[in-house]
Design a protein around this motif. Sequence first.
Motif, PDB file in Angstrom:
ATOM      1  N   THR A  37       0.849  -1.185   0.000  1.00 20.12           N
ATOM      2  CA  THR A  37       0.000   0.000   0.000  1.00 20.12           C
ATOM      3  C   THR A  37       0.887   1.237   0.000  1.00 20.12           C
ATOM      4  O   THR A  37       2.097   1.143   0.215  1.00 20.12           O
ATOM      5  N   ARG A  38       0.257   2.351  -0.237  1.00 25.19           N
ATOM      6  CA  ARG A  38       1.075   3.561  -0.284  1.00 25.19           C
ATOM      7  C   ARG A  38       0.288   4.766   0.187  1.00 25.19           C
ATOM      8  O   ARG A  38      -0.943   4.780   0.210  1.00 25.19           O
ATOM      9  N   LEU A  39       1.082   5.791   0.546  1.00 29.24           N
ATOM     10  CA  LEU A  39       0.478   7.088   0.773  1.00 29.24           C
ATOM     11  C   LEU A  39       1.069   7.972  -0.311  1.00 29.24           C
ATOM     12  O   LEU A  39       2.278   7.955  -0.515  1.00 29.24           O
ATOM     13  N   ALA A  40       0.218   8.725  -0.996  1.00 31.65           N
ATOM     14  CA  ALA A  40       0.710   9.465  -2.158  1.00 31.65           C
ATOM     15  C   ALA A  40       0.285  10.931  -2.078  1.00 31.65           C
ATOM     16  O   ALA A  40      -0.472  11.409  -2.915  1.00 31.65           O
ATOM     17  N   PRO A  41       0.762  11.637  -1.061  1.00 33.69           N
ATOM     18  CA  PRO A  41       0.311  13.018  -0.918  1.00 33.69           C
ATOM     19  C   PRO A  41       0.943  13.954  -1.943  1.00 33.69           C
ATOM     20  O   PRO A  41       2.031  13.692  -2.451  1.00 33.69           O
ATOM     21  N   SER A  42       0.235  15.017  -2.234  1.00 28.09           N
ATOM     22  CA  SER A  42       0.820  16.095  -3.022  1.00 28.09           C
ATOM     23  C   SER A  42       1.518  17.023  -2.034  1.00 28.09           C
ATOM     24  O   SER A  42       1.001  17.241  -0.940  1.00 28.09           O
ATOM     25  N   PRO A  43       2.672  17.558  -2.404  1.00 30.48           N
ATOM     26  CA  PRO A  43       3.437  18.354  -1.438  1.00 30.48           C
ATOM     27  C   PRO A  43       2.913  19.776  -1.302  1.00 30.48           C
ATOM     28  O   PRO A  43       3.594  20.740  -1.604  1.00 30.48           O
ATOM     29  N   ILE A  73       5.634  10.857  -3.481  1.00 33.07           N
ATOM     30  CA  ILE A  73       5.264  12.269  -3.483  1.00 33.07           C
ATOM     31  C   ILE A  73       4.737  12.651  -4.867  1.00 33.07           C
ATOM     32  O   ILE A  73       5.446  12.556  -5.866  1.00 33.07           O
ATOM     33  N   GLU A  74       3.504  13.078  -4.887  1.00 32.88           N
ATOM     34  CA  GLU A  74       2.844  13.394  -6.166  1.00 32.88           C
ATOM     35  C   GLU A  74       3.000  14.896  -6.462  1.00 32.88           C
ATOM     36  O   GLU A  74       2.126  15.700  -6.168  1.00 32.88           O
ATOM     37  N   ASP A  75       4.155  15.203  -7.025  1.00 32.93           N
ATOM     38  CA  ASP A  75       4.510  16.615  -7.209  1.00 32.93           C
ATOM     39  C   ASP A  75       4.378  17.060  -8.656  1.00 32.93           C
ATOM     40  O   ASP A  75       5.139  17.902  -9.126  1.00 32.93           O
ATOM     41  N   THR A 231      -0.569  13.752 -16.011  1.00 31.28           N
ATOM     42  CA  THR A 231      -1.655  14.090 -15.093  1.00 31.28           C
ATOM     43  C   THR A 231      -1.680  13.036 -13.986  1.00 31.28           C
ATOM     44  O   THR A 231      -1.042  11.986 -14.083  1.00 31.28           O
ATOM     45  N   TYR A 232      -2.492  13.299 -12.973  1.00 28.42           N
ATOM     46  CA  TYR A 232      -2.644  12.331 -11.885  1.00 28.42           C
ATOM     47  C   TYR A 232      -2.999  10.949 -12.430  1.00 28.42           C
ATOM     48  O   TYR A 232      -2.412   9.944 -12.050  1.00 28.42           O
ATOM     49  N   HIS A 233      -3.982  10.927 -13.342  1.00 31.08           N
ATOM     50  CA  HIS A 233      -4.485   9.652 -13.857  1.00 31.08           C
ATOM     51  C   HIS A 233      -3.368   8.774 -14.414  1.00 31.08           C
ATOM     52  O   HIS A 233      -3.263   7.602 -14.089  1.00 31.08           O
ATOM     53  N   VAL A 248      -4.900   0.123  -3.543  1.00 27.79           N
ATOM     54  CA  VAL A 248      -4.908   1.582  -3.541  1.00 27.79           C
ATOM     55  C   VAL A 248      -6.053   2.046  -2.639  1.00 27.79           C
ATOM     56  O   VAL A 248      -7.223   1.846  -2.969  1.00 27.79           O
ATOM     57  N   ILE A 249      -5.696   2.623  -1.495  1.00 28.10           N
ATOM     58  CA  ILE A 249      -6.717   3.213  -0.628  1.00 28.10           C
ATOM     59  C   ILE A 249      -6.637   4.713  -0.846  1.00 28.10           C
ATOM     60  O   ILE A 249      -5.578   5.315  -0.675  1.00 28.10           O
ATOM     61  N   ARG A 250      -7.704   5.320  -1.266  1.00 30.51           N
ATOM     62  CA  ARG A 250      -7.669   6.767  -1.505  1.00 30.51           C
ATOM     63  C   ARG A 250      -9.064   7.339  -1.247  1.00 30.51           C
ATOM     64  O   ARG A 250     -10.027   6.594  -1.045  1.00 30.51           O
ATOM     65  N   GLY A 251      -9.139   8.657  -1.246  1.00 29.96           N
ATOM     66  CA  GLY A 251     -10.390   9.330  -0.927  1.00 29.96           C
ATOM     67  C   GLY A 251     -11.464   9.040  -1.970  1.00 29.96           C
ATOM     68  O   GLY A 251     -11.162   8.797  -3.140  1.00 29.96           O
ATOM     69  N   GLU A 253     -13.323  10.925  -3.432  1.00 29.31           N
ATOM     70  CA  GLU A 253     -13.418  11.903  -4.517  1.00 29.31           C
ATOM     71  C   GLU A 253     -12.802  11.341  -5.809  1.00 29.31           C
ATOM     72  O   GLU A 253     -13.047  11.858  -6.886  1.00 29.31           O
ATOM     73  N   TRP A 254     -12.010  10.275  -5.678  1.00 31.59           N
ATOM     74  CA  TRP A 254     -11.396   9.673  -6.866  1.00 31.59           C
ATOM     75  C   TRP A 254     -12.273   8.619  -7.529  1.00 31.59           C
ATOM     76  O   TRP A 254     -11.954   8.116  -8.594  1.00 31.59           O
ATOM     77  N   LEU A 255     -13.358   8.291  -6.877  1.00 35.00           N
ATOM     78  CA  LEU A 255     -14.224   7.235  -7.415  1.00 35.00           C
ATOM     79  C   LEU A 255     -14.724   7.593  -8.818  1.00 35.00           C
ATOM     80  O   LEU A 255     -14.812   6.744  -9.701  1.00 35.00           O
TER      81      LEU A 255
END
Length: 543
Positions: A37-43, A73-75, A231-233, A248-251, A253-255
């Motif tokens: 799993t991962r955490l993929a925050p934008s900085p 890091i999703e920069d 892009t993010y996608h 992939v666990i994410r918010g 809003e990405w559904l």
Amino acid sequence: MDYKALAERLLPGEYPSLASYEEKYPPRDLPKGAQVTRLAPSPTGFIHLGNLFAAIVNERIAHQSGGILYLRIEDTDLKRKVEGAVEAVKNALRYFDIKFDEGAEIDGDNTYAPWYQRQRAEIYRAFVKHLIEIGRAYPCFCTEEELTKLREEQTAKKEITGYYGKYARCRNLSEEEIYKNLDAGKPFVIRLKSMGNPENKIKFRDAIKGEITVTENDQDVVILKSDGIPTYHFAHAIDDHFMRTTLVIRGEEWLASLPIHIELFDVLGFERPRYGHNCSLMKQDGDTRRKLSKRKDPELSLEFYRKEGYYARAVKVYMLTLLNSNFEEWYLKNPEKPLEEFKFTAEKMSKSGTLFDIDKLNDISKNELSKLSAEEMFDFLKSWADEFGTEAQKGYFEDRDKMLKVLTLCMGIGGKKRRKDFTTASQAMDFIRYFFEKPASYEEYRVDGETKRTILEGFLAKYDPADDSQAWFAKIKEIAAENGFAAEMKDYKASPEAYRGSVADVAEVLRIATTGKANTPDLWTIQQILGEEETKARIGAAM
Ligand code: GLU
């Protein structure tokens, strides 16, 4: 159309073969069932409860299964990038004891690096080039203005907005038109040539939401922006494939973008990871429920919890209570166990909005803090004060013995019942302030000035620091009697009209004079901790 030539024109030069990436980032050698799993925050510098929510889920699922949690890091969006943001993410999550195994600025295996998306540009471009070569991606020269106009036109016609079907103008440009635009130096983005049909439904099993149905994608989404950054996608598909993410666990809003991601994984020939879409954190606001907002709710930011000095375990306990419906019961039975022993399951997560209630968190905090020993509380408060306290507060810890006595008293340690007065470090430091600093103000006395003075004078005349608490209280009763207050509560209760008040009122005067507050733990003990000189000085000052 010669797609190969077009690809070469759009993304010139030699790129490593696609197969070489598969070799470079091979499937991970992990036991069966182990989740990556991962955490993929934008900085962006703003780390919020939603991130912590996702972090706890990802961490639990990875480590419970013997897998890996990594930090990416999703920069890709430079406009939102903030200096020091990666440090901020790490600090915020370290506070809550979220441990990464690999990732950006993490001391771990780097097989799947780079962890910053900006450093992965070559991989993305290699795959975009491939999609152009096979005719599944194309350049789009539409300007911002043209796209805005298109959106307005679609909105007016009540049609779905976006770049799709007959609206995907550049999809059907002839070879000649494309080269003409390129020769004219027109900027372009690369879009996916979608083959989806929204009439087709895809049944999908979300790890959190369960069975859901989504519509096939038909949007020709941008995959590479004009600056050559994805892009993010697109980055999501490439990175989660090559970092070998399994879940992939994410918010949630990405559904809405899930159909795009499904198509991207398919066209790239990648096996899809499993997804779990986390529901949003809601807040009760009067009669309505709304999403926690960055602007209105300071408690959304993780910075808030560190600054206020929330006890990390308490926040985690509350998060787990919100996250897994069976946690509360488990915790009631196992209050002393490490939280890691709770078996976390994605299926037990809430499928729709979760209500975040800070009062509930505060209750849990009080409860958790009331379990600490004086030494543990000392360490907790000191580490908070070292980072966030005032100079005066830092000084409270110089006399360790005194602080331990204060905490023992204020927490009710050794008493019949543990007290639960402390919610956070900052609140606790405020609470114990009067042990270390003279009262800056006094709560209102309930007796007149003259009475107050006689009571305080009477006390100074009789005060002997060597008195034990009984002897001390006997003197308070004497002062009460001398001033027309009932020395015994039962006498006062029997005929209140016969007295000016009771011994409790007299004690309150002394309490306010000593501490500034009408409500405190045992006053005799407080005066013992303050010592003779300080007690006298305070009574004198209050007079
Ligand atoms: N960078 C995305 C965000 O911060 C990550 C979403 C995801 O976990 O895929 O929302």
